[in-house]
Each structure stands twice: as C-alpha cells, then as structure tokens.
Design a protein around this motif. Structure first.
Motif, PDB file in Angstrom:
ATOM      1  N   ILE A 289       1.329  -3.870 -12.377  1.00 50.60           N
ATOM      2  CA  ILE A 289      -0.048  -3.655 -12.621  1.00 50.60           C
ATOM      3  C   ILE A 289      -0.252  -4.077 -13.949  1.00 50.60           C
ATOM      4  O   ILE A 289       0.134  -3.683 -15.088  1.00 50.60           O
ATOM      5  CB  ILE A 289      -0.369  -2.016 -12.309  1.00 50.60           C
ATOM      6  CG1 ILE A 289      -1.729  -1.871 -12.493  1.00 50.60           C
ATOM      7  CG2 ILE A 289       0.341  -1.170 -13.434  1.00 50.60           C
ATOM      8  CD1 ILE A 289      -2.426  -0.515 -11.879  1.00 50.60           C
ATOM      9  N   ASN A 290      -1.338  -4.823 -14.037  1.00 56.68           N
ATOM     10  CA  ASN A 290      -1.615  -5.309 -15.405  1.00 56.68           C
ATOM     11  C   ASN A 290      -2.897  -4.476 -16.073  1.00 56.68           C
ATOM     12  O   ASN A 290      -3.432  -3.924 -15.508  1.00 56.68           O
ATOM     13  CB  ASN A 290      -2.163  -7.058 -15.371  1.00 56.68           C
ATOM     14  CG  ASN A 290      -3.374  -7.154 -14.480  1.00 56.68           C
ATOM     15  OD1 ASN A 290      -4.529  -6.422 -14.738  1.00 56.68           O
ATOM     16  ND2 ASN A 290      -3.455  -8.054 -13.643  1.00 56.68           N
TER      17      ASN A 290
ATOM     18  N   VAL B 202      -2.311   1.389  -7.108  1.00 51.02           N
ATOM     19  CA  VAL B 202      -1.138   2.220  -7.291  1.00 51.02           C
ATOM     20  C   VAL B 202       0.291   1.848  -7.122  1.00 51.02           C
ATOM     21  O   VAL B 202       0.954   2.282  -7.554  1.00 51.02           O
ATOM     22  CB  VAL B 202      -1.809   3.739  -6.660  1.00 51.02           C
ATOM     23  CG1 VAL B 202      -1.228   3.919  -5.326  1.00 51.02           C
ATOM     24  CG2 VAL B 202      -1.302   4.977  -7.465  1.00 51.02           C
ATOM     25  N   SER B 203       0.412   1.055  -5.898  1.00 55.55           N
ATOM     26  CA  SER B 203       1.535   0.509  -5.343  1.00 55.55           C
ATOM     27  C   SER B 203       2.095  -0.258  -6.158  1.00 55.55           C
ATOM     28  O   SER B 203       3.124  -0.589  -6.431  1.00 55.55           O
ATOM     29  CB  SER B 203       1.191   0.003  -4.020  1.00 55.55           C
ATOM     30  OG  SER B 203       1.070   0.668  -3.206  1.00 55.55           O
TER      31      SER B 203
ATOM     32  N   THR C  49       1.002  -1.153  -0.052  1.00 58.18           N
ATOM     33  CA  THR C  49      -0.052   0.005   0.091  1.00 58.18           C
ATOM     34  C   THR C  49       0.909   1.364   0.039  1.00 58.18           C
ATOM     35  O   THR C  49       0.534   2.322  -0.151  1.00 58.18           O
ATOM     36  CB  THR C  49      -0.715   0.217   1.216  1.00 58.18           C
ATOM     37  OG1 THR C  49      -0.126   0.148   2.355  1.00 58.18           O
ATOM     38  CG2 THR C  49      -1.943  -1.049   1.318  1.00 58.18           C
ATOM     39  N   GLY C  50       2.003   0.957   0.305  1.00 58.38           N
ATOM     40  CA  GLY C  50       3.021   2.211   0.204  1.00 58.38           C
ATOM     41  C   GLY C  50       2.950   2.895   1.513  1.00 58.38           C
ATOM     42  O   GLY C  50       3.605   4.140   1.710  1.00 58.38           O
TER      43      GLY C  50
ATOM     44  N   LEU D  22      -8.502   0.621 -12.048  1.00 59.90           N
ATOM     45  CA  LEU D  22      -7.936   2.279 -11.507  1.00 59.90           C
ATOM     46  C   LEU D  22      -8.986   3.264 -12.251  1.00 59.90           C
ATOM     47  O   LEU D  22      -9.420   4.088 -11.516  1.00 59.90           O
ATOM     48  CB  LEU D  22      -6.586   2.120 -11.682  1.00 59.90           C
ATOM     49  CG  LEU D  22      -5.927   3.140 -10.989  1.00 59.90           C
ATOM     50  CD1 LEU D  22      -4.527   2.902 -10.459  1.00 59.90           C
ATOM     51  CD2 LEU D  22      -5.722   4.689 -11.847  1.00 59.90           C
ATOM     52  N   ALA D  23      -8.748   3.155 -13.518  1.00 57.71           N
ATOM     53  CA  ALA D  23      -9.777   4.108 -14.071  1.00 57.71           C
ATOM     54  C   ALA D  23     -11.418   4.418 -13.704  1.00 57.71           C
ATOM     55  O   ALA D  23     -11.756   5.283 -13.471  1.00 57.71           O
ATOM     56  CB  ALA D  23      -9.747   4.068 -15.573  1.00 57.71           C
TER      57      ALA D  23
END
Ligand SMILES: Nc1ncnc2c1ncn2[C@@H]1O[C@H](COP(=O)(O)OP(=O)(O)OP(=O)(O)O)[C@@H](O)[C@H]1O
Length: 865
Positions: A361-362, A353-354, A150-151, A369-370
C-alpha cells in the motif's frame, strides 16, 4: 586463481541457482536499473513483450540469450506476461549495490501467476481474481476459492456437478490440484481453465489442517463451519500453501473461510449460468445480465453483485428483507441520493486493506483509505434512523475506525507522493527531528538559490543556474555565450552542446549538508510510514467489515436505481407453486433495443396444478427464446431480492432453475454434440423437485427430425407424469407435432407467439397466445437473411411437396433414438423401457406417421406404468 575454460560469470551462476528453484516461471532478474531475462526466458520475453533479443558473453562459457526492460516498467510487462499465460518470478536485489563489494544478494520477492496477483494492472476492478483448488475425495469433491487481492476465501464440497457449477460461478483465473488427479480433472471439468498441478502430499487432511490452524490461530475449523468437510478443508489448505509457495508469506488479510452451502441458494447448474448469459453473453459483443444490472458505485459492490446473481437466495425471509430495503431506498429518495454520493467517493477498501500486510500500500492509497473511512462516518449517520432490518444491520456493521483514521489524517500529508521514499509523505509537526532536518534542507536549498544569484551578479552571467544530477551533485551551468566569464577557480565537470557545467568548493560544502539532511529525512519518513502501516494492520478486520457492508449497501442501492431507471416492479415472492408474470420483459434485450422500438410485454402463468408444461411454438425469430429466458431471469431476479421487469409478478419460491438449449445453439467450446445435449437433459431429469423451473429451448434439434421429436415427446411425457414433483416447464420447439400432447395430458398447454402475414411479408407481433402454431416460417427468415431468390423459391417448392406427401415413419426411426437417449432418463423405468420396445416391435410400423407412432409409444408406456 586462473579461470577454467568454461567458467561462467558469477552473475550467471547466481541466476542459474535461483532459476533452478522456479523452473516453470519466467524469471525477471534485477540487474541495476533493469529486469533481465536469460536463455529460454529471454526468448519468451522478447516474443511476448516485443523487446529485443540479444546475445551476451558469459565468461568463457557459451553465449547466452538476453532480453530486458527498465525496472520502472515492471507492472506493464508483468501484465503482458501473465495475460499470455506465463508464471512470472520477480527476482530483486536484496542489498544496496552501493554498499556491497562483489555480487549483490538476490532473491525472488514475488511470484505472479494468473490466480495469484495483487498488482493493480493485473486486476480488474469489478471482478474478483480467484485462485481455485480442487480435490477429488472418496465420496465428494472439495473446492476452495481464494482472492489474495481481497482476502476472501470460500470453501465447499459436494458432487462434481455442484463443484462444476461453483467453478462456473466463481470463474477462477487458475485452478490447482494434485498431479495424480490431473486426468480425473480433465475428464470431469474439461480444459476450460488455466491449471497448475502440485505434489500430492499438499492435498492431505493433516497438512491442510496444520496450515489452516496455524494461519487462523485456531485449534479447529468449527468456527468456519467446515470442520467436517474434509475435502473442502484440503482444498482450502492447498490454496494457502500455494500462496506461500508463490512467495506471499504475509496473509493477515485472509481472516476467515466462508462456507458455501448448496441449500442456501437457488440452484443453477453451469449450463444454466451460461445459457441465461448471467455473467457473459454467448455471442460476441452481446450483453449479459450483469452488464445490464451492474450500476454499482464501488468495486466491492460490483464484485458482490456478480455473486448475488449466480447465488440467488432461497430463503423467503432474506428475500423479503432485501425487497423491503429496496422499496425503502426508493421511497426515501433524498437519503438514497446522499448515500449514493458518499458511496461514489469510497475507494476499493477491500483491495486497499489487502495491500497492508503485503506491504504494497502506497501513501496515496493510505490517504484514499482514510477518505473512504470518512465516507463511512457520513453513510453511518445517514443510516442511523433506517427503518428496515437490513439497513439497521448495515448501520451496526459500519465502523469508521476513528483512532486509525485520526492517526492517518494527522500524520500523512494531504496530497502525498505515490512512493514513500520520495519525501513529503509525513506532515509537519508529527516528528520534531524530521521538522528540524527539513528546515536544514530547505534553508540549504534557499542558500543555493542565493549562491546562484550572487554568482550571477559577480560574474555577469544572467542565465547562470544551479542544478543537480546524480553524477556530480549540485553544479553551476553556464551557456556557451558566457563561457569566457567563468572565474578560474570553478572546476569544469561536463561539456554540453550549448553549455558547460562547473562545481565550486563552496557549492560542495553546502551540498553535503543538504544531502545529509535529505538522506536522514528519507530514512525517517520511511520509518514513520512503516510504523503507521503497522498500526493500520490492527484494523484489517474492521476495515474489511466496512468493505463488505458497503458492498451490500451498494448492491441494494443498485437495485433501487435499476427499479426507478428501468421501471422494474416489486415481485411478490411466496411459497406457492406457481409463477404468474404480468407484462414481463427481458431485462437485457429491452435495454439493447434500437431507439424508438419498445419491447413487447407478455403475461405468463406456470402452475403446478393447471398449466405445468407450456409447449411454445411460433416462427423463427418471433421471440420464443426471449420469452423463455425472461421467465427464468424474472424468477432469478426476484430471488436476488431485486425488483423485476414486469408490471406485476407473483413468484413461487423456486429452488432450482434449469435451462437447456438445443445443441446447435452452442457451437463453441466443443460442446455442441447431441450427446452433450442429452447428458445435460438427463442431469435435469435426475435432479428435479416440485419447486423447480425448467426452460427447454428446442431440445432434440441436434439430431434428425424423428429422433428429435421422439426425445422431445418422451421428455414432456416424463415431466408431466413426474408426480408429485410436477416441475414447471417451458418448452419452445419447432416440432409442431408436440402440440398433440395437449390432448393427451391435462397439465400440458399449447401457446404460440403471434405474427401477421401482410402480402408475402411476415410481421412479428411477439404476443403470446393460446394454441399451437403450425408454421416456422424458416424460409422467410432465410429470405430476410439475404439468401438468393432462386434458393428461396426452390426451398418453398420442396416444402410444398413435403407437406403434401404422407411420410411414413419406419418404426426403427422412432425406436432407435430412444435407445440413444440416456438410460438415466428412464432410470425409474428401466424395465418399462424394455417392455416398451417389445410392444413397439409388435406394431405394424410401416403404416404409421411419426405422430401416430409416438402416440402409440406413449400409450404403451402409460399401460405399463
Ligand atoms: N417481446 C419482444 N419485444 C421486442 N423484441 C423482441 C421480443 N422478443 C424477441 N425480440 C427480438 O427478436 C429477436 C429474436 O427473438 P428470439 O431469439 O427469442 O426468437 P426465437 O423465436 O427463439 O427464434 P428461433 O426460433 O429462430 O430461435 C431477439 O433477439 C430480439 O431482438
């Protein structure tokens, strides 16, 4: 050159060199389409994964053990290895074997440990996966918690007790510390954690600052508020070092260090977090508070709620802000419903996002995400006229990142494949060359279909079909029945049970054209996708802000939902020194009651000046513990900004909640000794303030009756006399002798939980009433539990005998336990303690009952104060 006798194969030489760098990890070594493990790793892998262990020749050297699995099963097997407590190094082929002569270059691309994992299969949606680093400094202990998925990075420093509480709250999957501090770590925190040790130089101030300054591109750590917290800085530096050490160099998603400040939160030590079953039940299959309250709609919300529960607020303004917001959300039901609908459609933005800097990220996740950002637009709109400060703040924080959102929607197709190299990721119209190549590829395919039709008609083979495989490309397949119709110029490539496969020169000519175009399409699509990820990288910070804002909104919506669903009411949190609960309920027990049963509510008042200490007695199973815990939980929930299970509650601001449960309740974890119970109690007594709430459940029962009574008695004495603190205390006990204390102390009040005897049956009424109770009905409970009738009869006989006897208490039995009580309890009175003993020795002890002896003891103590 001739091979020497013991020469191993070049592959094994390469393996040996790589394995030497990761000696304590299971090395998954990619060979073609398989991940192989060798030697001791193979033995582990075969055992943990249930795969076959075989032997393989190794040049002229000794045979080696081998176990492997297909590369596409990596995630599944990784999960099993890591869950079994192994560290795993994934070693990949760094070159395309088709283009290399001899041995392919290989290297470890990722190391997975329990605390450093980004793979979806290893992570639980609603739980953070924290790596912790601990550093024992000269005066303080530093800790950092980092979740690479998650950062988030948190840092703190303070006493070991404080760090222990943080460890219990964050529940890290792995804790790292310096090799030299191993013994110290074990002595302080036991062996509750999966641990790993690193070299001492990593845990130094200069190195930590160097690594943090470089990562955050700053010259100091002032912006994060930890510049002066050397031990916390060292711990944070160590976590960042460890990530790089485990082959995670791309960490742009770790954008800040969040300082945790003890004074910002209502303090609960680790025993309290455990005893109140906040995150986990203490019994198998039992429910925890989080299990009951978590009705969040997003993984961000679920993870945040866990933190809200273990870190309740201590600031009245912030508490009221949350309560106002929950009230507003309840009132504006339509808007709340709409918010919930949009929130449900939001993905795990934090983890998505991480994956960007980690290149994990695929395309499908980019689309997710969008779509989540599209929900942000709608949620922001719904909050645009919000009336509470908190919702306005969230409205301000939300940023749909229009530029990148539009770019994704314009470039990525609606339903992209999971893998970027599978084709069909990039939309048509994005790139002219890509469109042209696609036209060739499709027309080629159409042409092949035409060939199929033409050849079928020409040869009279109706079932003829054109197909493709990796070995000889496009081919014509003819079933055995039509074999004799195949023209002479077709070249036979393969014979199957029912069919034969052929190629023709014409077919090959077109195949080259198509596959050439398809290869180019693949390269171009990957290039375009990579460029998009690069652009997306610029939006890590705003997307993270969205994720955090949505997490907070989710928790508040969850509070509103719970308030309506479970009939919770808004508490009035004030700066007064009392807690006044009307019709309180236990939030977890009430949800678990069988249908048809209702929870019996109770009023409870704890007041610093009137009813400071409540001695609660009552039969076994009557509901004493439930009442104690519900009081703590209602107080805690109010400080989280949540509505509470009561018809009304006035909750004075509380800075610490302590709960202690008699030793025999905690048989797990080797923590059931009486010494632990006493240590825990001593640590409460040394940390009290006027705003503290103490819950003591059968303290003293881990030892003999007289010892137990003596300790319980002196604890109540001490808490009552603690001026000006007067901590609010609830003390449940089976020692009915303690009811005597009401006569001795003005602010001690006796209560009991009522029951009704009908014939030889006891009915638990569960209502709180003033006054003490004289019976525990333990034998009755034993009967309900199914003890044999003879045993129950005998127990009743003994009880009657005992009650009719005058049991003298030899004074040693009273004095000895006091010696056992930690001196720290009597810290402020250590001289008094000595005097008490002298006075005690002058009393004719054999004449006294235990209670009389205790009264005497108390008197002597008062006299000496
Ligand atoms: N107010 C209540 N309404 C309904 N059920 C209750 C209530 N309080 C307790 N119970 C039920 O009774 C059970 C026993 O309660 P609890 O553990 O609080 O008893 P206790 O008096 O502390 O017992 P012991 O002295 O044996 O530890 C609980 O698990 C719960 O199922």
């Amino acid at each position: 050159m001739a091979k020497s006798k013991s020469e191993e194969t070049p592959l094994m030489t390469q393996h040996k060199a790589i394995k030497a760098k990761y000696p304590d990890a299971v090395l998954l070594f990619r060979v073609g389409d398989f991940y192989e493990t060798f030697n001791e790793d193979a033995v582990i892998a075969s055992k943990v994964l249930g795969i076959v262990l075989t032997k393989r020749a190794n040049g002229s050297a000794a045979y080696i053990d081998l176990a492997g699995f297909p590369y596409h099963s990596l995630e599944t097997y990784l999960h099993k290895l890591v869950k079994a407590g192994h560290r795993v190094a994934v070693c990949d082929q760094l070159e395309d074997p088709k283009t290399v002569k001899g041995i392919v270059k290989r290297g470890v691309t990722e190391m997975i440990t329990p605390g450093v994992a980004v793979n979806d299969k290893l992570l639980e949606n609603s739980t953070n996966n924290f790596l912790a680093a601990v550093h024992f400094g000269l005066n303080n202990t530093g800790v950092a918690f980092l979740d690479i998925s998650t950062g988030e990075l948190f840092a703190a420093q303070g006493s070991t007790e404080y760090i222990d509480k943080l460890l219990q709250s964050f529940r890290p999957a792995e804790v790292i510390f310096a090799k030299q501090q191993q013994k110290h770590f074990r002595q302080t925190f036991g062996s509750r954690f999966y641990t790993y040790t690193l070299e001492e130089w990593i845990f130094t101030n200069n190195y930590a600052r160097e690594i943090l300054h470089k990562h955050f591109e700053t010259h100091s750590l002032k912006g994060f508020g930890i510049e002066d917290l050397t031990d916390a800085v060292i711990a944070a530096g160590a976590t960042m070092h460890y990530l790089k050490d485990t082959e995670h160099p791309h960490l742009q998603h770790i954008t800040a260090i969040q300082r945790i400040d003890q004074d910002d939160f209502l303090w609960m030590d680790r025993f309290t977090i455990r005893n109140l079953e906040l995150l986990q039940s203490t019994v198998e299959q039992g429910r925890s508070l989080i299990g009951t309250l978590d009705n969040t709609l997003t993984p961000m919300g679920a993870r945040l709620l866990k933190r809200w529960i273990v870190f309740p607020l201590r600031d009245l303004t912030r508490i009221h802000e949350r309560l106002d917001t929950v009230e507003d959300l309840i009132k504006e039901a339509d808007r709340t419903h709409a918010l919930q609908q949009h929130l449900k459609a939001v993905g795990d933005l934090e983890r998505l996002v991480s994956k960007i800097p980690l290149r994990k990220i695929n395309p499908r996740e980019v689309m997710q995400l969008a779509r989540s950002l599209q929900q942000v637009i709608a949620i922001k709109e719904l909050l645009s006229n919000a009336s509470t400060g908190l919702l306005q703040e969230l409205h301000g924080l939300l940023d749909p990142c229009f530029t990148i959102l539009e770019k994704i929607l314009a470039e990525i197709s609606d339903n992209p494949p999971v893998l970027a190299n599978k084709g069909g990721v990039i939309r048509e119209g994005v790139h002219a060359e890509l469109d042209d190549l696609r036209a060739i590829a499709t027309s080629g395919k159409e042409y092949l279909l035409r060939i199929q039709q033409q050849e079928s008609e020409a040869t009279g083979i109706p079932s003829l079909k054109v197909a493709f495989n990796n070995v000889f490309g496009y081919y014509l397949e003819v079933t055995n029945t039509h074999k004799n119709k195949v023209p002479a110029n077709w070249i036979r490539k393969q014979t199957l049970a029912n069919a034969e496969r052929y190629i023709t020169p014409e077919l090959k000519e077109y195949e080259e054209k198509i596959t050439g175009a398809e290869d180019k399409i693949q390269v171009l699509e990957i290039q375009l996708y990579d460029a998009l990820l690069l652009a997306l990288q610029e939006y890590i910070l705003p997307i993270q802000r969205n994720a955090q804002a949505l997490g907070r909104l989710d928790c508040l919506l969850c509070f509103a939902h719970n308030a309506v669903q479970f009939k919770y009411r808004r508490p009035n949190v004030t700066d007064a020194y009392f807690i006044d609960i009307k019709d309180g309920r236990h939030p977890v027990i009430e949800q678990g009651l069988p249908t048809g049963e209702t929870y019996v509510t109770n009023d409870l008042l704890l007041h610093q000046n009137e009813q400071q200490v409540i001695i609660l007695t009552g039969p076994n199973m009557s509901g004493k513990s439930a009442l104690l815990r519900q009081t703590a939980l209602i107080t805690l929930m109010a400080h989280m900004g949540s509505f509470v299970p009561a018809s009304a509650a006035e909750i004075g601001l509380t800075d610490k909640i302590f709960t202690r449960v008699g030793a025999s309740d905690n048989l797990s974890g080797g923590e059931s000794t009486f010494m632990v119970e006493m240590n825990e109690t001593a640590s409460i007594i040394n940390n009290l303030t006027p705003r503290s709430l103490i819950i003591l459940d059968e303290i003293g029962r881990g030892t003999s009756t007289y010892d137990g009574i003596s300790i319980a008695w002196s604890i109540v004495d001490y808490l009552h006399d603690m001026t000006p603190h007067r901590p609010k205390t609830l003390f449940a006990t089976h020692y009915h002798e303690l009811n005597e204390l009401e006569n001795k102390h003005s602010r001690v009040k006796n209560f009991h939980i009522t029951n009704k005897e009908v014939g030889n049956k006891i009915i638990f009424l569960r209502k709180l009433a003033p006054g003490g109770s004289r019976h525990s009905f333990g034998i009755h409970v034993a009967k309900i539990a199914g003890m044999p009738p003879q045993l129950i009869d005998r127990a009743n006989e003994i009880l009657t005998q005992l009650e009719s006897q005058h049991i003298a208490a030899p004074m040693e039995q009273i004095a000895a336990p006091i010696q056992k009580v930690q001196l720290s309890i009597f810290d402020a009175h250590s001289d008094t303690f000595k005097d008490i003993r002298e006075k005690l020795e002058s009393v004719d002890i054999n004449r006294l009952t235990p209670v009389e002896a205790l009264l005497k003891l108390s008197e002597i103590k008062d006299l000496l104060q």
